[in-house]
Design a protein around this motif. Structure first.
Motif, short mmCIF file in Angstrom:
data_model
loop_
_atom_site.label_atom_id
_atom_site.label_comp_id
_atom_site.label_asym_id
_atom_site.label_seq_id
_atom_site.Cartn_x
_atom_site.Cartn_y
_atom_site.Cartn_z
N ASN A 45 0.84 -1.21 0.00
CA ASN A 45 0.00 0.00 0.00
C ASN A 45 0.87 1.25 0.00
O ASN A 45 0.62 2.21 -0.73
CB ASN A 45 -0.91 0.04 1.23
CG ASN A 45 -2.14 -0.81 1.00
OD1 ASN A 45 -2.43 -1.17 -0.14
ND2 ASN A 45 -2.84 -1.16 2.06
N PHE A 46 1.89 1.22 0.84
CA PHE A 46 2.79 2.38 0.91
C PHE A 46 3.38 2.67 -0.46
O PHE A 46 3.34 3.81 -0.94
CB PHE A 46 3.92 2.13 1.93
CG PHE A 46 4.99 3.17 1.85
CD1 PHE A 46 4.87 4.35 2.57
CD2 PHE A 46 6.11 3.00 1.02
CE1 PHE A 46 5.84 5.34 2.46
CE2 PHE A 46 7.08 3.98 0.91
CZ PHE A 46 6.94 5.16 1.64
N HIS A 47 3.91 1.66 -1.10
CA HIS A 47 4.56 1.88 -2.40
C HIS A 47 3.57 2.28 -3.48
O HIS A 47 3.88 3.08 -4.36
CB HIS A 47 5.37 0.65 -2.82
CG HIS A 47 6.64 0.52 -2.05
ND1 HIS A 47 7.69 1.40 -2.19
CD2 HIS A 47 7.03 -0.34 -1.08
CE1 HIS A 47 8.67 1.08 -1.37
NE2 HIS A 47 8.30 0.02 -0.68
N ASN A 48 2.38 1.70 -3.41
CA ASN A 48 1.40 2.00 -4.46
C ASN A 48 0.90 3.45 -4.42
O ASN A 48 0.57 4.01 -5.46
CB ASN A 48 0.24 1.00 -4.41
CG ASN A 48 0.63 -0.29 -5.12
OD1 ASN A 48 1.60 -0.32 -5.88
ND2 ASN A 48 -0.10 -1.36 -4.87
N ILE A 49 0.88 4.02 -3.21
CA ILE A 49 0.48 5.44 -3.12
C ILE A 49 1.44 6.29 -3.95
O ILE A 49 1.06 7.13 -4.74
CB ILE A 49 0.46 5.92 -1.65
CG1 ILE A 49 -0.69 5.23 -0.92
CG2 ILE A 49 0.33 7.45 -1.54
CD1 ILE A 49 -0.68 5.39 0.59
N PHE A 50 2.74 5.97 -3.79
CA PHE A 50 3.75 6.71 -4.54
C PHE A 50 3.70 6.38 -6.04
O PHE A 50 3.68 7.27 -6.88
CB PHE A 50 5.14 6.41 -3.97
CG PHE A 50 6.27 6.92 -4.81
CD1 PHE A 50 6.56 8.28 -4.83
CD2 PHE A 50 7.00 6.06 -5.62
CE1 PHE A 50 7.59 8.76 -5.63
CE2 PHE A 50 8.03 6.53 -6.42
CZ PHE A 50 8.32 7.89 -6.42
N LEU A 51 3.63 5.07 -6.33
CA LEU A 51 3.64 4.66 -7.74
C LEU A 51 2.46 5.24 -8.52
O LEU A 51 2.60 5.61 -9.68
CB LEU A 51 3.63 3.13 -7.84
CG LEU A 51 4.96 2.45 -7.51
CD1 LEU A 51 4.82 0.93 -7.49
CD2 LEU A 51 6.04 2.85 -8.52
N LYS A 52 1.32 5.32 -7.84
CA LYS A 52 0.11 5.85 -8.49
C LYS A 52 0.33 7.30 -8.94
O LYS A 52 -0.14 7.74 -9.98
CB LYS A 52 -1.07 5.79 -7.52
CG LYS A 52 -2.34 5.29 -8.19
CD LYS A 52 -3.37 4.95 -7.14
CE LYS A 52 -4.50 5.97 -7.15
NZ LYS A 52 -5.46 5.70 -6.08
#
Ligand code: GDP
Ligand code: IMO
Ligand code: MG
Length: 427
Positions: A166-173
């Motif tokens: 979740n943490f990484h996906n916030i940034f990747l998004k």
């Protein structure tokens, strides 16, 4: 009977694997203490070549091998490397390989992030191996990464992995449409957990057990001292501390247990990736060093940048690591040079200095001052005794020893396991 810690004293690829292999017969266990599968440690036995990235080099001699808690472990890579070695008839089992269960897990998306960033940075890139080392250490320091023991309980694993992704996906998004799939990553971890867990141990209990306490230990460093996150040529470094002190912290041992420190130095200098390199030779001589030394990265196959031996840089390495002894490797690579140079000072502006400046701005502006020696122009591979080395090669070694004021105890004069001259017994 002392323990020994082996570290690379330049920018990596100094020949650590070969020296660990040469010495580990005299030790009870080999312990890898930092880095990950960004390393590539080569051991050549006759026509057989082994390149170990995450596994300690002691496995080739069937030693008890331990991976410490400061290592970042890609479990898929680990299993592949084990299988590859097994195919080459190397014995690997839960009896001779132990992994600290508090070591960090490197996941496939760490490598994707690593590569994406390098692409994004383009001209300002670090030149990483692209194996996800930096992003994995970042997750560890940020206290969100996974540990090997998280594989033990699938519910905990699910929760922790979910948080991490979740943490990484916030940034990747925010930067791309690509997202990391929790489902896929979880499935992957479920498929390998039972293969990894049997190797894992509570490292504190293991190294402090009565059985282990009296063992003679050889600690194997990865990368080089100039790639240390604190003391190296930041930001052009790796993401771990490569200094010997890390061996004690990684294994959870009393610092005095690291024993003597053996620094491995090439008779010239190489570096892969970006960053300052005062003695770099962009000329024909640099290319000749690369050709003679087969200077291509063991992990990425990238050509290594080459230059003359830098005593100023090596003195810094001696200081930050507390190097007691030196193994000088690849002297045979200099066999056909008519002239050989050794950097003994830097010129910075109008001053001559004998230390490495900390900032890259200064380091990029120093000019190396050289002692020029006559080359020996004779083959050194195959020579078993220092006395039989050409006199000019003996002088070269003497000059380095005098500049560094640390004894050279091994000379390596070829890639093969037996291409080594022992000058002094240290184990
Ligand atoms: P490490 O990462 O420090 O273990 O070093 P690498 O294995 O990445 O790179 C060292 C390379 O030099 C390997 O290809 C070795 O086989 C080779 N090598 C090691 N010692 C010698 C030597 O004394 N002479 C020559 N010619 N090659 C050597
Ligand atoms: P061994 O153990 C040489 C370099 C990379 C890059 C920088 C950061 O075989 O000596 P990373 O992937 O760690 O984030 O990359 O560090 N590097 C090495 N260079 N030998 C190594 O290992 C290296 N491991 C990392 O080229 O410049
Ligand atoms: Mg290497």
């Amino acid at each position: 009977m002392k323990n020994l810690t082996i570290v690379g004293a330049q920018w990596g690829d100094e020949g650590k694997g070969k020296i660990v292999d040469h010495l580990c017969g005299k030790f009870d266990a080999v312990l890898r203490f930092q880095g990950g599968h960004n390393a590539g440690h080569t051991i050549v036995i006759g026509k057989e070549k082994f390149i170990l990235s995450i596994l300690p080099s002691g496995l080739i001699r069937n030693k008890l091998c331990i991976i410490g808690s400061s290592v970042v472990i890609d479990p898929i890579h680990l299993l592949n490397e084990i299988n590859l070695l097994k195919k080459k008839k190397i014995n690997i089992s839960t009896n001779n390989l132990k992994i600290a269960n508090n070591a960090s897990i490197l996941l496939p998306f760490h490598s994707l992030i690593d590569k994406a960033r390098e692409k994004e940075l383009s001209k300002k890139k670090i030149g990483t191996t692209g194996r996800g080392i930096g992003p994995c250490y970042e997750d560890k320091i940020a206290r969100r990464g996974l540990k090997i023991y998280d594989l033990e309980d699938t519910n905990t694993l699910k929760t922790r992995l979910n948080n991490l992704i979740n943490f990484h996906n916030i940034f990747l998004k925010s930067v791309s449409q690509k997202k990391i799939s929790f489902k896929k990553t979880f499935k992957l971890l479920l498929s390998i957990r039972k293969k990894i867990l049997p190797f894992s141990v509570n490292i504190n209990e293991f190294v402090n057990s009565k059985l282990f306490f009296k063992k003679k230990l050889l600690f194997e460093g990865a990368q080089g001292l100039m790639l240390d996150i604190d003391h190296g040529t930041f930001p052009f470094v790796t993401s771990s501390n490569t200094i010997p002190a890390t061996a004690a912290s990684s294994l959870g041992l009393k610092p005095s247990k690291i024993g003597h420190i053996l620094g491995i130095m090439k008779a010239y200098t190489t570096r892969v990736g970006e960053g300052p390199f005062p003695t770099e030779l962009k000329s024909k001589i640099g290319l000749e060093l690369a050709k003679n030394g087969h200077e291509f990265g063991s992990v990425t196959g990238r050509p290594r940048r080459c230059g003359w031996f830098d005593a100023v840089q090596c003195k810094k390495a001696i200081n930050i690591a507390g190097i007691d002894f030196i193994a000088l490797t690849k002297i045979d690579v200099l066999d056909n040079f008519e002239e050989i140079k050794i950097c003994y000072k830097y010129k910075m502006g109008k001053k001559n200095i004998d230390f490495m400046p900390s900032s890259n701005k200064d380091l990029n502006n120093v000019k190396p001052l050289y002692k020029t020696l006559k080359g020996w122009c004779e083959k050194t591979t195959g020579i078993k005794n220092k006395r039989n080395l050409p006199k000019k090669a003996q002088k070269f070694i003497k000059v380095i020893e005098a500049l560094l004021n640390v004894p050279i105890v091994y000379l390596s004069n070829g890639p093969e396991r037996n291409d080594i001259i022992n000058l002094k017994r240290i184990t």
